[in-house]
Design an enzyme around this catalytic site. Structure first.
Site, PDB file in Angstrom:
ATOM      1  N   ASN A  29     -10.119  -0.081  -0.563  1.00  0.00           N
ATOM      2  CA  ASN A  29      -8.661  -0.016  -0.467  1.00  0.00           C
ATOM      3  C   ASN A  29      -8.063  -0.621  -1.739  1.00  0.00           C
ATOM      4  O   ASN A  29      -8.142  -1.825  -1.946  1.00  0.00           O
ATOM      5  CB  ASN A  29      -8.220  -0.785   0.781  1.00  0.00           C
TER       6      ASN A  29
ATOM      7  N   HIS B 255      -3.439   7.436   1.691  1.00  0.00           N
ATOM      8  CA  HIS B 255      -3.824   6.094   1.252  1.00  0.00           C
ATOM      9  C   HIS B 255      -5.233   5.844   1.772  1.00  0.00           C
ATOM     10  O   HIS B 255      -5.538   6.132   2.937  1.00  0.00           O
ATOM     11  CB  HIS B 255      -2.833   5.072   1.823  1.00  0.00           C
TER      12      HIS B 255
ATOM     13  N   CYS C 273       0.814  -1.227   0.000  1.00  0.00           N
ATOM     14  CA  CYS C 273       0.000   0.000   0.000  1.00  0.00           C
ATOM     15  C   CYS C 273       0.843   1.270   0.000  1.00  0.00           C
ATOM     16  O   CYS C 273       0.366   2.338  -0.376  1.00  0.00           O
ATOM     17  CB  CYS C 273      -0.958   0.011   1.180  1.00  0.00           C
TER      18      CYS C 273
HETATM   19  O1  UT7 Z   1      -3.989  -0.832   3.297  1.00  0.00           O
HETATM   20  C1  UT7 Z   1      -3.092  -1.500   4.108  1.00  0.00           C
HETATM   21  C2  UT7 Z   1      -3.299  -1.170   5.484  1.00  0.00           C
HETATM   22  N1  UT7 Z   1      -4.540  -1.727   5.973  1.00  0.00           N
HETATM   23  C3  UT7 Z   1      -5.285  -1.012   6.767  1.00  0.00           C
HETATM   24  O2  UT7 Z   1      -4.960   0.128   7.010  1.00  0.00           O
HETATM   25  C4  UT7 Z   1      -6.458  -1.664   7.426  1.00  0.00           C
HETATM   26  C5  UT7 Z   1      -6.401  -1.351   8.876  1.00  0.00           C
HETATM   27  N2  UT7 Z   1      -7.492  -1.917   9.654  1.00  0.00           N
HETATM   28  C6  UT7 Z   1      -8.771  -1.549   9.524  1.00  0.00           C
HETATM   29  O3  UT7 Z   1      -9.141  -0.797   8.651  1.00  0.00           O
HETATM   30  C7  UT7 Z   1      -9.747  -2.055  10.572  1.00  0.00           C
HETATM   31  O4  UT7 Z   1      -9.030  -2.674  11.599  1.00  0.00           O
HETATM   32  C8  UT7 Z   1     -10.809  -3.041  10.006  1.00  0.00           C
HETATM   33  C9  UT7 Z   1     -11.818  -2.296   9.135  1.00  0.00           C
HETATM   34  C10 UT7 Z   1     -10.110  -4.116   9.210  1.00  0.00           C
HETATM   35  C11 UT7 Z   1     -11.582  -3.687  11.143  1.00  0.00           C
HETATM   36  O5  UT7 Z   1     -12.112  -2.721  12.018  1.00  0.00           O
HETATM   37  P1  UT7 Z   1     -11.889  -2.857  13.601  1.00  0.00           P
HETATM   38  O6  UT7 Z   1     -12.666  -1.781  14.220  1.00  0.00           O
HETATM   39  O7  UT7 Z   1     -10.414  -2.871  13.868  1.00  0.00           O
HETATM   40  O8  UT7 Z   1     -12.560  -4.235  13.927  1.00  0.00           O
HETATM   41  P2  UT7 Z   1     -11.918  -5.572  14.530  1.00  0.00           P
HETATM   42  O9  UT7 Z   1     -10.946  -6.174  13.570  1.00  0.00           O
HETATM   43  O10 UT7 Z   1     -11.430  -5.277  15.920  1.00  0.00           O
HETATM   44  O11 UT7 Z   1     -13.206  -6.486  14.612  1.00  0.00           O
HETATM   45  C12 UT7 Z   1     -14.333  -6.138  15.389  1.00  0.00           C
HETATM   46  C13 UT7 Z   1     -15.385  -7.235  15.215  1.00  0.00           C
HETATM   47  C14 UT7 Z   1     -14.833  -8.644  15.380  1.00  0.00           C
HETATM   48  O12 UT7 Z   1     -15.801  -9.397  16.079  1.00  0.00           O
HETATM   49  P3  UT7 Z   1     -15.625  -9.714  17.652  1.00  0.00           P
HETATM   50  O13 UT7 Z   1     -14.324 -10.458  17.745  1.00  0.00           O
HETATM   51  O14 UT7 Z   1     -15.585  -8.347  18.303  1.00  0.00           O
HETATM   52  O15 UT7 Z   1     -16.835 -10.512  17.956  1.00  0.00           O
HETATM   53  C15 UT7 Z   1     -14.747  -9.153  13.954  1.00  0.00           C
HETATM   54  O16 UT7 Z   1     -14.881 -10.556  13.870  1.00  0.00           O
HETATM   55  O17 UT7 Z   1     -15.945  -7.177  13.880  1.00  0.00           O
HETATM   56  C16 UT7 Z   1     -15.942  -8.496  13.312  1.00  0.00           C
HETATM   57  N3  UT7 Z   1     -15.843  -8.376  11.864  1.00  0.00           N
HETATM   58  C17 UT7 Z   1     -16.908  -8.220  11.068  1.00  0.00           C
HETATM   59  N4  UT7 Z   1     -18.230  -8.143  11.328  1.00  0.00           N
HETATM   60  C18 UT7 Z   1     -19.063  -7.973  10.286  1.00  0.00           C
HETATM   61  C19 UT7 Z   1     -14.712  -8.373  11.103  1.00  0.00           C
HETATM   62  N5  UT7 Z   1     -15.045  -8.216   9.815  1.00  0.00           N
HETATM   63  C20 UT7 Z   1     -16.403  -8.116   9.767  1.00  0.00           C
HETATM   64  C21 UT7 Z   1     -17.323  -7.933   8.719  1.00  0.00           C
HETATM   65  N6  UT7 Z   1     -18.639  -7.866   9.020  1.00  0.00           N
HETATM   66  N7  UT7 Z   1     -16.948  -7.803   7.422  1.00  0.00           N
END
Ligand code: UT7
Length: 323
Positions: A280, A250, A114
Site C-alpha cells: 500500500n 487504490h 490514500c
Molecule cells: O489504504 C488505506 C486504507 N487501508 C486499508 O484499506 C486497509 C484495510 N484493512 C485491511 O487490509 C485488513 O483489515 C488487514 C490486512 C489490515 C487485516 O486483515 P483482517 O482480515 O481484517 O485481520 P484482522 O485485523 O481482523 O486480524 C486477524 C488476526 C488478529 O489476531 P486475533 O485477534 O484474531 O488473534 C491479528 O492480531 O490477525 C492478527 N494479525 C497478524 N497476524 C500475523 C494482524 N497482523 C498480523 C500479522 N501477522 N502481520
C-alpha cells in the site's frame, strides 16, 4: 464544445530496495503466508536513507513528462498528493517544481491520504476545465516507511514507498462520454471516522508519530464505499459498470479489490493489480498502477478507466476517465 483534461503521459518511480514479506519474519510474530493471504502483498519498496518523497516524485514526474513528450516549462501547474512531504513547508510540490527547472506556473500539495491522487485529479480537472491551467502534472508520492511503527505487525507489513505521475492537457471534447479525458468525479469524506486510520503525531503537537489503523474497520468501510463511489462517478458520466474497460483501484488489499469488483459486477480480468509488488503506497498507488498498467499493455488509448480509493479521514472517491 466541452473542455476535457486528457492524460498525455504517465510514469512512475520506485526506490531500489525491495523488501520481501520474509524480512518481517525475522523481527515480528508474522509470516509470509499471513501477509499474502490477508492482503495479497508479497513485497514492497522502501526508500534509502535520505531519499525523500520529493525525490521519488521528481523521478516519477520526469518519467511522465518523457512519456508525454513535454518539457517542464510547458507545464502550468503541479499538484502533488502526499501525506509524507519532506518538510512541514514548503510543499513538496514546489520542491519538485524547482528540481524540474520550472520557474513559472504554480505548485501545491494535496493531503487526502490514500484518496489523495483521486482528490488531486479532481483539482487538476477543475483547473483545466475552468481555464486556469492548460497542462497540469499530477503526482502521487509517499514514503510511508517513515511513519511505520516497526513493532506493530498489524500495520508495518502493509505499506511501501513509491511515486507515480500523469500529465493532463486541455482538449476540446464533444461533451459526451465518448470524449477522451476526465469524464466525472465523485469525492467524499466523513471526519467522524478519523480514529480508524491516523498518525498519532504532527507539527501542532510537536511530534512525528506513527500510523495507527483499525484495519478490519477500515476494511468494512472500504468494501461498502468504494463500489458506491465508483458507481456514482459512472452515473455522473452517463455510464455504467458494463462500459468499464479497467478498474484501477487504490492498492491496499487484494480482498478489498476483489470485493469492489464483485459488487460492481466486473471480472478480475478488468482490474489492474500491483498490490503484490508495491504494498500500500497510499496516494502513490493509483498513478503507479496506471503507469504499470500501461507498460503491461493493459490500458490503451480510448479505454474507459475508473480509479477509486479510500483512506484516512475517512476520505474516498472515484474518477472516471477515458484514456
Ligand atoms: O489504504 C488505506 C486504507 N487501508 C486499508 O484499506 C486497509 C484495510 N484493512 C485491511 O487490509 C485488513 O483489515 C488487514 C490486512 C489490515 C487485516 O486483515 P483482517 O482480515 O481484517 O485481520 P484482522 O485485523 O481482523 O486480524 C486477524 C488476526 C488478529 O489476531 P486475533 O485477534 O484474531 O488473534 C491479528 O492480531 O490477525 C492478527 N494479525 C497478524 N497476524 C500475523 C494482524 N497482523 C498480523 C500479522 N501477522 N502481520
Amino acid at each position: 464544445m466541452t473542455g476535457r483534461a486528457v492524460v498525455k503521459g504517465v510514469g512512475h518511480y520506485l526506490p531500489a530496495r525491495v523488501v520481501p514479506n520474509s524480512e518481517f519474519e525475522k523481527t515480528l510474530d508474522t509470516s509470509d503466508e499471513w501477509i499474502r493471504s490477508r492482503s495479497g502483498i508479497e513485497r514492497r519498496h522502501f526508500s534509502a536513507e535520505g531519499e525523500t518523497t520529493s525525490d521519488l516524485a521528481t523521478n516519477a514526474a520526469k518519467a511522465a513528462l518523457d512519456d508525454a513528450g513535454m518539457s517542464a516549462d510547458q507545464i502550468d501547474a503541479i499538484i502533488l498528493a502526499t501525506s509524507t512531504a519532506d518538510l512541514t513547508f514548503p510543499s513538496a510540490a514546489t520542491m519538485v517544481q524547482a528540481r524540474l527547472g520550472m520557474t513559472g506556473g504554480f505548485a501545491f500539495d494535496v493531503q487526502a491520504v490514500c484518496a489523495g491522487f483521486v482528490y488531486a485529479l479532481s483539482n487538476a480537472n477543475a483547473l483545466i476545465v475552468s481555464g486556469q491551467a492548460r497542462r497540469v502534472l499530477v503526482i502521487g508520492a509517499e514514503t510511508f516507511s517513515r511513519i511505520m511503527d516497526w513493532t506493530d505487525r498489524s500495520t508495518c507489513v502493509l505499506f511501501g514507498d513509491g511515486a507515480g505521475a500523469v500529465v493532463l492537457e486541455a482538449e476540446e471534447g464533444t461533451g459526451t462520454p465518448e470524449d477522451r479525458g476526465i469524464l466525472a468525479v465523485d469525492l467524499n469524506s466523513d471526519g467522524r471516522y478519523r480514529d480508524l486510520l491516523y498518525v498519532d503525531g504532527g507539527v501542532s503537537t510537536q511530534t512525528t508519530g506513527y500510523l495507527r489503523m483499525q484495519g478490519n474497520q477500515v476494511f468494512r468501510h472500504a468494501v461498502e464505499k468504494l463500489a458506491q463511489t465508483a458507481e456514482n462517478a459512472l452515473e455522473k458520466a452517463g455510464l455504467s459498470s458494463s462500459d468499464v474497460d479497467w478498474i484501477v483501484p487504490h492498492q491496499a488489499n487484494i480482498r478489498i479489490i476483489q470485493g469492489t469488483a464483485k459488487k460492481m459486477g466486473l471480472p478480475m480480468e478488468k482490474v489492474v493489480i500491483t498490490v503484490q509488488d508495491h504494498g500500500n503506497t497510499s496516494a502513490a498507488s493509483i498513478p503507479l498502477a496506471l503507469s504499470v498498467g500501461k507498460q503491461r499493455g493493459q490500458i490503451k488509448k480510448g479505454d474507459l478507466v475508473v480509479t477509486e480509493a479510500i483512506g484516512g479521514g475517512l476520505a474516498w472517491g472515484a474518477v472516471v476517465l477515458r484514456w
